[in-house]
Design an enzyme around this catalytic site. Structure first.
Site, PDB file in Angstrom:
ATOM      1  N   TYR A   1       2.708   9.990  -0.220  1.00 43.85           N
ATOM      2  CA  TYR A   1       3.793   9.451   0.618  1.00 43.85           C
ATOM      3  C   TYR A   1       5.164   9.749  -0.010  1.00 43.85           C
ATOM      4  CZ  TYR A   1       0.051   6.469   2.601  1.00 43.85           C
ATOM      5  OH  TYR A   1      -1.107   5.980   3.162  1.00 43.85           O
TER       6      TYR A   1
ATOM      7  N   LYS B   1      -2.857   5.901  -4.339  1.00 41.93           N
ATOM      8  CA  LYS B   1      -4.005   6.771  -4.034  1.00 41.93           C
ATOM      9  C   LYS B   1      -3.859   8.142  -4.691  1.00 41.93           C
ATOM     10  CE  LYS B   1      -3.907   4.585   0.536  1.00 41.93           C
ATOM     11  NZ  LYS B   1      -2.504   4.478   0.930  1.00 41.93           N
TER      12      LYS B   1
ATOM     13  N   HIS C   1      -7.952   9.372  -1.909  1.00 45.93           N
ATOM     14  CA  HIS C   1      -7.297   9.329  -0.594  1.00 45.93           C
ATOM     15  C   HIS C   1      -8.137   9.944   0.527  1.00 45.93           C
ATOM     16  CE1 HIS C   1      -2.989   9.068   1.174  1.00 45.93           C
ATOM     17  NE2 HIS C   1      -3.864   8.924   2.131  1.00 45.93           N
TER      18      HIS C   1
ATOM     19  N   ASP D   1       0.851  -1.199   0.000  1.00 46.89           N
ATOM     20  CA  ASP D   1       0.000   0.000   0.000  1.00 46.89           C
ATOM     21  C   ASP D   1       0.884   1.245   0.000  1.00 46.89           C
ATOM     22  OD1 ASP D   1      -2.906   1.072   0.687  1.00 46.89           O
ATOM     23  OD2 ASP D   1      -1.494   2.212   1.908  1.00 46.89           O
TER      24      ASP D   1
HETATM   25  N1  LIG Z   1      -5.454   6.153   3.706  1.00 48.22           N
HETATM   26  C1  LIG Z   1      -4.946   6.886   4.670  1.00 48.22           C
HETATM   27  O1  LIG Z   1      -5.348   8.042   4.890  1.00 48.22           O
HETATM   28  C2  LIG Z   1      -3.880   6.311   5.532  1.00 48.22           C
HETATM   29  C3  LIG Z   1      -3.481   6.975   6.693  1.00 48.22           C
HETATM   30  C4  LIG Z   1      -2.504   6.374   7.477  1.00 48.22           C
HETATM   31  C5  LIG Z   1      -1.962   5.154   7.095  1.00 48.22           C
HETATM   32  N2  LIG Z   1      -2.344   4.549   5.936  1.00 48.22           N
HETATM   33  C6  LIG Z   1      -1.773   3.231   5.486  1.00 48.22           C
HETATM   34  O2  LIG Z   1      -1.832   2.303   6.575  1.00 48.22           O
HETATM   35  C7  LIG Z   1      -0.512   1.874   6.882  1.00 48.22           C
HETATM   36  C8  LIG Z   1      -0.359   1.550   8.367  1.00 48.22           C
HETATM   37  O3  LIG Z   1      -0.637   2.652   9.166  1.00 48.22           O
HETATM   38  P1  LIG Z   1       0.500   3.397  10.026  1.00 48.22           P
HETATM   39  O4  LIG Z   1       1.713   3.503   9.202  1.00 48.22           O
HETATM   40  O5  LIG Z   1      -0.106   4.619  10.571  1.00 48.22           O
HETATM   41  O6  LIG Z   1       0.770   2.528  11.280  1.00 48.22           O
HETATM   42  P2  LIG Z   1       0.680   1.091  11.951  1.00 48.22           P
HETATM   43  O7  LIG Z   1       0.928  -0.014  11.006  1.00 48.22           O
HETATM   44  O8  LIG Z   1      -0.576   1.114  12.738  1.00 48.22           O
HETATM   45  O9  LIG Z   1       1.913   1.234  12.960  1.00 48.22           O
HETATM   46  C9  LIG Z   1       3.225   1.447  12.481  1.00 48.22           C
HETATM   47  C10 LIG Z   1       4.089   1.780  13.680  1.00 48.22           C
HETATM   48  O10 LIG Z   1       4.149   0.658  14.573  1.00 48.22           O
HETATM   49  C11 LIG Z   1       5.492   0.145  14.631  1.00 48.22           C
HETATM   50  N3  LIG Z   1       5.356  -1.318  14.532  1.00 48.22           N
HETATM   51  C12 LIG Z   1       4.990  -2.044  13.464  1.00 48.22           C
HETATM   52  N4  LIG Z   1       4.917  -3.349  13.766  1.00 48.22           N
HETATM   53  C13 LIG Z   1       5.270  -3.465  15.061  1.00 48.22           C
HETATM   54  C14 LIG Z   1       5.396  -4.565  15.940  1.00 48.22           C
HETATM   55  N5  LIG Z   1       5.134  -5.796  15.544  1.00 48.22           N
HETATM   56  N6  LIG Z   1       5.767  -4.314  17.226  1.00 48.22           N
HETATM   57  C15 LIG Z   1       6.017  -3.049  17.646  1.00 48.22           C
HETATM   58  N7  LIG Z   1       5.914  -1.959  16.855  1.00 48.22           N
HETATM   59  C16 LIG Z   1       5.534  -2.167  15.566  1.00 48.22           C
HETATM   60  C17 LIG Z   1       6.229   0.732  13.452  1.00 48.22           C
HETATM   61  O11 LIG Z   1       7.586   0.937  13.785  1.00 48.22           O
HETATM   62  P3  LIG Z   1       8.817   0.669  12.766  1.00 48.22           P
HETATM   63  O12 LIG Z   1       8.388   1.037  11.377  1.00 48.22           O
HETATM   64  O13 LIG Z   1       9.874   1.574  13.325  1.00 48.22           O
HETATM   65  O14 LIG Z   1       9.157  -0.781  12.905  1.00 48.22           O
HETATM   66  C18 LIG Z   1       5.514   2.075  13.299  1.00 48.22           C
HETATM   67  O15 LIG Z   1       6.007   3.010  14.230  1.00 48.22           O
HETATM   68  C19 LIG Z   1       0.347   3.043   6.398  1.00 48.22           C
HETATM   69  O16 LIG Z   1       1.708   2.738   6.313  1.00 48.22           O
HETATM   70  C20 LIG Z   1      -0.315   3.372   5.092  1.00 48.22           C
HETATM   71  O17 LIG Z   1       0.067   2.454   4.085  1.00 48.22           O
HETATM   72  C21 LIG Z   1      -3.300   5.106   5.166  1.00 48.22           C
END
Ligand SMILES: NC(=O)c1ccc[n+]([C@@H]2O[C@H](COP(=O)([O-])OP(=O)(O)OC[C@H]3O[C@@H](n4cnc5c(N)ncnc54)[C@H](OP(=O)(O)O)[C@@H]3O)[C@@H](O)[C@H]2O)c1
Length: 274
Positions: A49, A74, A107, A44
């Site tokens: 980004y 997106k 998005h 994704d």
């Molecule tokens: N459509 C939208 O508006 C929108 C908005 C936000 C996000 N997204 C999508 O959703 C994805 C995920 O959301 P997100 O990036 O906000 O966060 P997330 O996946 O909820 O959390 C990521 C965070 O958690 C840490 N982490 C990941 N796995 C872990 C584990 N097993 N144990 C401990 N810590 C862990 C990562 O650290 P490290 O990376 O340092 O390991 C990072 O700081 C995004 O990357 C993006 O592709 C979309």
């Protein structure tokens, strides 16, 4: 990897790999290559980004054949509208160096008027009919944003990608999408890391000898939702895919479903516009 079936019959891998806030360049290339090596097949990204080139490079360097992969990007808010969406899509494809994407999402909804959302959607439908996108969908749309689009859509949205994690299950939007056959993808399924110290989740995770992260991802899957965990850390990338070897009991599912609100990003798409 298990799959969900979208409302147009297309299969989508049940866990995707998030890349928001992964810096372009080596960090994204390595994260994508590591994820593909560990068995993710679904990536994704998004124009905003600013890492589409690096996602494309990671895919190419992984050596995994394109047809085995599921790639989402997106349309960003500055490119809303029919002509600008068509142009933005071409730019994304060029950056990714792909011939097609599997899923293209609007998005963020325009809150002021449904018109820009509908104009973008018409461009999405054209690209979908041309076969340049295998499925089209939305992100951060709430029922009041989705209904006007459904009223005029020739191709209904296949997906709505929203913030979704324990402590923020967005029940109203999820129920609305379910009723209309729209698959929910969970962004920030780990609350962007904010929910990984929660005592209430820790107690439940321990029972299954799993991490809180794995519990959150499994909870999404058992609720029929597709999580998109992000990590740049190889051990976590691996851990986040080890969620198909345990089952949360119905009682624990209910306990998690009913937790009070925590970990919300504060981004309400009915109020916030970028
Ligand atoms: N459509 C939208 O508006 C929108 C908005 C936000 C996000 N997204 C999508 O959703 C994805 C995920 O959301 P997100 O990036 O906000 O966060 P997330 O996946 O909820 O959390 C990521 C965070 O958690 C840490 N982490 C990941 N796995 C872990 C584990 N097993 N144990 C401990 N810590 C862990 C990562 O650290 P490290 O990376 O340092 O390991 C990072 O700081 C995004 O990357 C993006 O592709 C979309």
């Amino acid at each position: 990897m298990q799959n969900y079936k979208l409302n147009n019959g297309v299969s989508i891998p049940a866990v995707g790999f998030g890349t928001w806030q992964t810096p372009p360049g080596e960090a994204t290339v390595n994260a994508v290559k590591t994820a593909l090596e560990y068995g993710y097949t679904h990536i994704d990204t998004a124009a905003c980004y600013e890492n589409e080139e690096s996602v494309g490079q990671g895919i190419r360097e992984s050596g995994v054949p394109r047809e085995k992969l599921y790639v989402t990007t997106k349309l960003w808010n500055t490119e809303r509208g029919y002509d600008s969406a068509l142009k933005a899509f071409d730019q994304s494809l060029q950056k990714l160096r792909l011939d097609y994407v599997d899923l293209y999402l609007i998005h963020w909804p325009d809150n002021k008027s449904p018109e820009p959302n509908i104009a973008s959607w018409k461009a999405f439908e054209k690209l979908y009919k041309e076969g340049r996108i295998k499925a089209i969908g939305l992100s951060n749309f709430q029922p009041q944003h989705i209904q006007p689009l459904l009223d005029l859509a020739e191709v209904p949205p296949a997906v709505n990608q929203i913030e979704y994690h324990p402590g923020f299950p967005q029940k109203e939007t999820v129920d609305f999408c379910r009723k209309h056959g729209i698959l929910i993808e969970a962004w920030s399924p780990l609350g962007s890391g904010r929910i990984l110290q929660e005592q209430s989740l820790q107690q439940i995770a321990q029972k299954y000898h799993k991490s809180i992260a794995q519990l959150c991802l499994r909870w999404c899957l058992q609720n029929g939702i597709l999580p998109l965990p992000k990590s740049v850390t190889p051990a976590r990338i691996k851990e986040n895919l080890q969620v198909f070897d345990f089952e949360i009991t119905p009682e624990d599912m209910r306990r998690i479903d009913e937790l009070p609100q925590f970990g919300w990003s504060g981004l309400d798409s009915a109020k916030v516009d970028f």
